[in-house]
Design an enzyme around this catalytic site. Sequence first.
Site, PDB file in Angstrom:
ATOM      1  N   SER A 124       0.852  -1.179   0.000  1.00 57.78           N
ATOM      2  CA  SER A 124       0.000   0.000   0.000  1.00 57.78           C
ATOM      3  C   SER A 124       0.892   1.234   0.000  1.00 57.78           C
ATOM      4  O   SER A 124       1.978   1.228   0.575  1.00 57.78           O
ATOM      5  CB  SER A 124      -0.888  -0.004   1.242  1.00 57.78           C
ATOM      6  OG  SER A 124      -1.261   1.314   1.578  1.00 57.78           O
TER       7      SER A 124
ATOM      8  N   LYS B 233       0.849  -3.321   4.883  1.00 55.85           N
ATOM      9  CA  LYS B 233      -0.085  -4.037   4.021  1.00 55.85           C
ATOM     10  C   LYS B 233       0.581  -4.904   2.962  1.00 55.85           C
ATOM     11  O   LYS B 233       1.626  -4.575   2.433  1.00 55.85           O
ATOM     12  CB  LYS B 233      -1.002  -3.035   3.308  1.00 55.85           C
ATOM     13  CG  LYS B 233      -1.930  -2.306   4.251  1.00 55.85           C
ATOM     14  CD  LYS B 233      -3.208  -3.047   4.466  1.00 55.85           C
ATOM     15  CE  LYS B 233      -4.071  -2.903   3.238  1.00 55.85           C
ATOM     16  NZ  LYS B 233      -5.423  -3.343   3.472  1.00 55.85           N
TER      17      LYS B 233
ATOM     18  N   GLU C 167      -7.481 -10.012  -6.909  1.00 51.57           N
ATOM     19  CA  GLU C 167      -8.566  -9.030  -7.039  1.00 51.57           C
ATOM     20  C   GLU C 167      -8.793  -8.646  -8.498  1.00 51.57           C
ATOM     21  O   GLU C 167      -9.928  -8.503  -8.949  1.00 51.57           O
ATOM     22  CB  GLU C 167      -8.245  -7.788  -6.214  1.00 51.57           C
ATOM     23  CG  GLU C 167      -8.284  -8.036  -4.723  1.00 51.57           C
ATOM     24  CD  GLU C 167      -7.749  -6.852  -3.933  1.00 51.57           C
ATOM     25  OE1 GLU C 167      -8.534  -6.219  -3.225  1.00 51.57           O
ATOM     26  OE2 GLU C 167      -6.543  -6.562  -4.043  1.00 51.57           O
TER      27      GLU C 167
END
Length: 463
Positions: free
Chosen positions: A277, A283, A290
Amino acid sequence: MKKLWGGRFKGNTDKVVESFTSSLSFDVRLWNYDIEGSMAHVKMLGKQKIIPRKDAALILRGLAEIREEIQAGTFKFRDSLEDVHMNIEHALIKKIGPAGGKLHTARSRNDQVALDLRLFLRDEISEVEKLLRKLQQALVSAAEKHVGTLMPGFTHLQKAQPVLLAHHLLAYFEMLERDCERFADCLKRVNVMPLGSAALAGTTLPIDRKFVAQLLKFPRISENSMDAVSDRDFVIEFISSSAVLMAHLSRFSEEMIIWSNDEFGFVELPDAFTTGSSIMPQKKNPDVLELTRGRTGRVYGHLMAILTVMKGLPLAYNRDMQEDKEPVFDTVDTVKSCLIVLSEMMPEIRFNEKVMARAAEGGFLTATDLAEYLVRKGMPFRDAHRVTGEIVRYCIDGNKRMSDLNLKEFRQFSKLIGGDIFSYISAGSSVSGKKSYGGTSPRMVQARIRQIKKRGKRFRAEG
Ligand code: ARG
């Protein structure tokens, strides 16, 4: 520039119209198939003496040169020439002179584009099949490593019964198996040779369609010229098969996303297939999964697009059908890239066996096994279901697991319960007991793996 079809026109095409109607930016992708189809066509024209053999030879040589130029990147495509077909034909005439004008004898762009698209899809289907087999192999390899790994199986995303991780992974193998079947079946309809249908009615010239089919390795030729130039069922079927495949890849992705979540902790995704991130340093995001899930939406969109394009078309060819290409090209690209990235990622996914096994114990996942134990002792299933429910209730009230109960406590609920009950209610024994065909017992799962591998060997031997 003077159009190849410009004879009956006095004025030039409006510039806006030229760019509005041009398909070159995307159908340029078909150039190789267009040349291949033209070569077969011209061989037939020569053989049938529809054009002189020396002209046919000249055209063949010209087409071969154009192929080399395109390969070398020196060919100049012109948007004002509408599409890939016109570009190649125009270049041919420029190159070899008036003889080049004989290539389009007994042919129209309507049957030509249908042929090109079929040749293209035939190759792509075989690519997709290869990639599907690769992902299947990756699933089987992971399954082989995890015939001993217990995990909770879910229904309603609530823990339901213990299963083997191998069994879970092989469920995806079966989905992809059906995908392979669907593509193989779709190929039967793709593999039909439409050339010689001309614009819509056939031709007065003595063509030999079967000869062209032979040259291009088509097992069948189309039966109705009007159908042949207006049929895009094979495109619909390809995108539809792709949509189902994407649904499978999307479900797999979704599952890996959930499993990699801290709350589950079932899997550790490889660093190489995740991203960070820009603001939260801790993260590790499952972007590949996704995007696979997200791109499923594109393919569904393409299916809807092609169905909608086709739904109101009167026979035979209509320019609307030019709108088939972008959906089909993007579908091919999307499906292939998702298959590639997932089959490379699959071997790198680390399954946290301990976390999974722990999750398979507790939570009353073996309640059904207890009920089936009572059934084997002669109790009707409905009663066994109720008795087991009462035992679960008792455990919840006393904050106990089923395996914490002693025999005396069990027998308060049914005298049918004996000392052997404890060998039925662990996750491991629950799984071993699922010996029904297709069930999750190690015996069944191993048998399926053996069967798959044997078949794989046979496929490889047959080449
Ligand atoms: N670019 C056209 C297509 O993709 C080729 C066929 C054009 N045919 C015609 N009659 N204008 O469909």
